[in-house]
Design an enzyme around this catalytic site. Sequence first.
Site, PDB file in Angstrom:
ATOM      1  CG  HIS A 123      -1.824   1.149   1.365  1.00 43.37           C
ATOM      2  ND1 HIS A 123      -2.921   1.174   2.193  1.00 43.37           N
ATOM      3  CD2 HIS A 123      -1.789   2.381   0.800  1.00 43.37           C
ATOM      4  CE1 HIS A 123      -3.533   2.351   2.098  1.00 43.37           C
ATOM      5  NE2 HIS A 123      -2.851   3.097   1.282  1.00 43.37           N
ATOM      6  CD  GLU A 181       0.182   5.275  -0.619  1.00 40.77           C
ATOM      7  OE1 GLU A 181       0.911   5.239   0.379  1.00 40.77           O
ATOM      8  OE2 GLU A 181      -1.064   5.430  -0.536  1.00 40.77           O
ATOM      9  CG  HIS A 185       2.282   8.255   2.784  1.00 35.25           C
ATOM     10  ND1 HIS A 185       1.797   8.486   4.046  1.00 35.25           N
ATOM     11  CD2 HIS A 185       1.232   7.788   2.069  1.00 35.25           C
ATOM     12  CE1 HIS A 185       0.512   8.162   4.106  1.00 35.25           C
ATOM     13  NE2 HIS A 185       0.137   7.738   2.911  1.00 35.25           N
TER      14      HIS A 185
HETATM   15  O1  U2P Z   1      -5.871   4.252   7.834  1.00 35.84           O
HETATM   16  C1  U2P Z   1      -6.612   4.943   6.898  1.00 35.84           C
HETATM   17  C2  U2P Z   1      -5.729   5.761   5.999  1.00 35.84           C
HETATM   18  O2  U2P Z   1      -4.981   6.684   6.762  1.00 35.84           O
HETATM   19  C3  U2P Z   1      -3.720   6.878   6.183  1.00 35.84           C
HETATM   20  N1  U2P Z   1      -2.674   6.550   7.153  1.00 35.84           N
HETATM   21  C4  U2P Z   1      -2.912   5.654   8.132  1.00 35.84           C
HETATM   22  C5  U2P Z   1      -1.922   5.367   9.050  1.00 35.84           C
HETATM   23  C6  U2P Z   1      -0.689   5.999   8.945  1.00 35.84           C
HETATM   24  O3  U2P Z   1       0.228   5.761   9.716  1.00 35.84           O
HETATM   25  N2  U2P Z   1      -0.489   6.886   7.932  1.00 35.84           N
HETATM   26  C7  U2P Z   1      -1.472   7.171   7.026  1.00 35.84           C
HETATM   27  O4  U2P Z   1      -1.280   7.966   6.120  1.00 35.84           O
HETATM   28  C8  U2P Z   1      -3.638   6.004   4.959  1.00 35.84           C
HETATM   29  O5  U2P Z   1      -3.947   6.789   3.861  1.00 35.84           O
HETATM   30  P1  U2P Z   1      -3.462   6.618   2.350  1.00 35.84           P
HETATM   31  O6  U2P Z   1      -1.992   6.455   2.258  1.00 35.84           O
HETATM   32  O7  U2P Z   1      -4.187   5.448   1.824  1.00 35.84           O
HETATM   33  O8  U2P Z   1      -3.934   7.878   1.771  1.00 35.84           O
HETATM   34  C9  U2P Z   1      -4.691   4.972   5.268  1.00 35.84           C
HETATM   35  O9  U2P Z   1      -5.211   4.344   4.138  1.00 35.84           O
END
Ligand code: U2P
Length: 322
Positions: A123, A181, A185
């Site tokens: 993911h 992503e 992130h």
């Molecule tokens: O858990 C639901 C969504 O929150 C984001 N998430 C969760 C935990 C974490 O440590 N960091 C984080 O970003 C995720 O979002 P996404 O990357 O999918 O946008 C996760 O799906």
Amino acid sequence: SSRLRIDCPLYTTLNSETTTHPAARGREGKGEKETPRRAEAMATATATTACLLAVWSLVAAGLFGTGLARSSVAPAAVGKEQREFDYFALALQWPGTICSSTRHCCAVNGCCRSEALHTFTIHGLWPDYDDGTWPSCCRHTSFDMDKLTPLKPALDKYWPSLYCSSSSTCFSGRGPFWAHEWEKHGTCSAPVVHEELQYFTAAIDLYLKYNVTEMLATGDILVSNGKEYALSDVIDTIKHAFGGSPQIICKKGSVEELRLCFTKDLKPRDCLTTSAMYKNLSKSKHCPKKISLPTYDPIVLTNSTLEIVPEASDNGLYFYTS
Ligand code: U2P
């Protein structure tokens, strides 16, 4: 190591309810920092409104230019310092759980392949804080697929999107899952990771080095539709093989996601399994004492009347079918 943060500690930024892609609405469907209590929910709404107002005043003042005004992603807080992260979580998804809800097919969706995915897929690699929150959208950089050419086969194999819809990106609107992503992130992964290729390489390296599907198999925890395993056995098996406690997210008793955590020098460590983590997780995502790792039948997808849409439109974005 602080950076200017154009995001919100309540993480409403990528939380649109107008799309079916979890990357855009929060994988739990109701927002990433969902809180069970009404007072907290109201505080969230108030903070969000304040954040949005702040953004729009800046937009009105022309500080973000027209790009943001056109964007479907509204940064929810402005001017907050975003400090360096504390640890990484490698978030893995279980296709068997996600793909059984697939209703529309398209070329980018890993669920729509003729052979079912029987292993965890990636993911994202998420920089996180020890208090259960996380930074996001730390730098204004656009995703560039060309930089990932050497990794494309590995990305397709180990990091497919399990949805058809496009994902929200921090500043440029929408794009592939990988763009989401990286921008959300990857840009917060300094000082460990600075560049896009480095971010995806680091995630794939960790994924291949710590093969969760194989770790579970060593504890006789296998893909199976009928079989249930004790949650404690799954956790203990990973702890033993990996050297740190995982976080496990469920959907109706099936594993939906499993996260492995790493120190900044990429050594195994425990994930947060305390209230710090659970307060961010909707109740429906908590795992029961017995959990399963189901599979799905891809023939159902390919033989059905599902509409197959092209991988990308002329402007490079993916579309829904409905
Ligand atoms: O858990 C639901 C969504 O929150 C984001 N998430 C969760 C935990 C974490 O440590 N960091 C984080 O970003 C995720 O979002 P996404 O990357 O999918 O946008 C996760 O799906």
